[in-house]
Design a protein around this motif. Structure first.
Motif, PDB file in Angstrom:
ATOM      1  N   HIS A  46       0.950  -1.503  -0.102  1.00 26.26           N
ATOM      2  CA  HIS A  46      -0.611  -0.032  -0.032  1.00 26.26           C
ATOM      3  C   HIS A  46       1.042   1.413  -0.561  1.00 26.26           C
ATOM      4  N   TYR A  47       1.437   1.469  -0.704  1.00 23.59           N
ATOM      5  CA  TYR A  47       3.114   2.497  -0.737  1.00 23.59           C
ATOM      6  C   TYR A  47       3.126   2.622  -1.357  1.00 23.59           C
TER       7      TYR A  47
ATOM      8  N   ARG B 170       9.675  -5.843   7.566  1.00 23.76           N
ATOM      9  CA  ARG B 170       9.756  -4.897   8.997  1.00 23.76           C
ATOM     10  C   ARG B 170      10.081  -5.827  10.056  1.00 23.76           C
TER      11      ARG B 170
ATOM     12  N   TYR C 147      -0.649  -8.761  11.361  1.00 20.51           N
ATOM     13  CA  TYR C 147       0.767  -8.020  11.665  1.00 20.51           C
ATOM     14  C   TYR C 147       0.676  -8.163  13.527  1.00 20.51           C
TER      15      TYR C 147
ATOM     16  N   TYR D  72       9.034   0.253   9.391  1.00 15.55           N
ATOM     17  CA  TYR D  72       9.226   1.164   8.559  1.00 15.55           C
ATOM     18  C   TYR D  72       8.595   3.257   8.988  1.00 15.55           C
ATOM     19  N   TYR D  73       6.963   2.280   9.619  1.00 12.89           N
ATOM     20  CA  TYR D  73       6.378   3.837  10.458  1.00 12.89           C
ATOM     21  C   TYR D  73       6.751   4.720  10.902  1.00 12.89           C
TER      22      TYR D  73
HETATM   23 FE    FE Z   1       1.768  -1.756   6.530  1.00 12.70          FE
END
Ligand code: FE
Length: 339
Positions: free
Chosen positions: A34-35, A125, A164, A220-221
């Motif tokens: 979703h990037y 991640r 997650y 990564y957030y």
């Molecule tokens: Fe994510």
């Protein structure tokens, strides 16, 4: 003539954006990454190979349902998911095929890929603990610590339905068994500062606003907020401390972005080329520079926003375990009342 007509019809449909192409020189990619920054990743491949990528982007559940509905006629060549738990669901549903590639096997460590070659990790991640530096002097150092009653009313995390959170508990089940995992989940949830809400970025914002003293989020957030402007977070990251959990035991839990070749891929050779491209040095660098992730291939340099978090020890659990324990994980969360 017939062929031309068919091509014309397909072209018209494609222009409507509804049907990916079957033609040579094409690759139909179903992706739940979703990037926005992934554009470069795809255009570099197109330029290097002359293969056009047709993308269908949706959440993993929707993509899997679509592939199931399309059945043997599915145009999907490659499926990309975030979190290995989703790749496992696709594998269980018979939507992926085995691949044998010396290149992939050499580049990707065995615990980051399926033994039967049905999925391959393409980026990693870390699931980390973040904390408010002013409010927490003795932060949790392990996932087990998150269940310690001394952190009562301090912890924020997103809902348990999120993959997650399920994969994190699945890894705890794999290491310690379901009983210990349930004790942990009950203790962890009892320490929540608020009802589970939002995504990982919202948990980090909660630390800045003071609503959350401790938060669980993917690396990564946070790294992204160091690199570019994220509303109500960038510029305030000095308030946030971080811990790579379990450094003296099993290592930090990693989840993966994963790619696999669809069971009925019409462009199988292109699909394999694409998978090999994703594990090549330029694509691996991109995952770090463009999306603040960790490469799966060792020796690839990290972006400054990722390197800023420091070196750490990763859990090397074979990640099929995350899929295998996924149902149990959700049952445990339900049992302890964590929505
Ligand atoms: Fe994510």
């Amino acid at each position: 003539m017939r062929r031309l007509t068919l091509t014309a019809a397909l072209t018209a449909l494609m222009a409507m954006g509804s049907v990916p192409a079957f033609a040579d020189g094409e690759l139909n990619l179903y992706s739940s990454r979703h990037y926005d920054t992934d554009e470069r990743l795809y255009s570099d491949f197109e330029e290097a190979t002359g293969i056009t990528i047709n993308r269908v982007e949706a959440k993993a559940g929707a993509l899997l349902a679509r592939m199931q509905a399309e059945g043997r006629n599915s145009p999907a060549d490659v499926l990309i998911t975030v979190d290995v738990g989703n790749a496992w669901r696709a594998e269980q549903a018979g939507l992926l095929q085995s691949v044998s590639s010396e290149t992939l096997d050499r580049r990707i460590q065995p615990h980051l890929r399926d033994a039967a070659g049905k999925w391959y990790g393409i980026s990693q991640r870390a699931r980390m603990i973040f904390f408010n530096k002013a409010g927490v002097t003795d932060p949790p150092r392990t996932y087990a610590d998150l269940a310690d009653p001394k952190y009562k009313g301090m912890i924020c995390a997103r809902s348990s339905g999120n993959i997650y959170m399920q994969s994190l508990l699945a890894s705890i089940i794999a290491h310690h068994g379901p009983e210990k995992a349930q004790e942990w989940a009950a203790g962890f949830y009892a320490n929540f500062a608020r009802k589970p809400q939002g995504g990982d970025t919202d948990q980090l914002r909660g630390i800045v606003s003071g609503e959350c003293m401790i938060a669980v989020a993917n690396s990564y957030y946070f790294s992204r907020s160091l690199r570019k402007d994220i509303k109500s977070l960038s510029g305030e990251t000095d308030k946030i401390g971080w811990v790579f959990p379990n450094q003296s035991t099993s290592g930090t839990h990693m989840n993966l972005s994963v790619a696999g070749i669809a069971a009925n891929a019409p462009n199988r050779d292109n699909a394999l080329k694409f998978l090999e491209y994703l594990t090549g040095e330029s694509a691996q660098k991109y995952f770090s520079a463009g999306n603040d992730e960790y490469p799966v291939v060792s020796g690839v340099g990290l972006a400054p926003s990722v390197a800023a978090l420091g070196l750490f020890r990763q859990d090397t659990l074979q990640l099929n375990a995350l899929g295998e324990n996924q149902k149990t994980a959700q049952k445990i969360y339900d049992r302890v009342g964590y929505e």
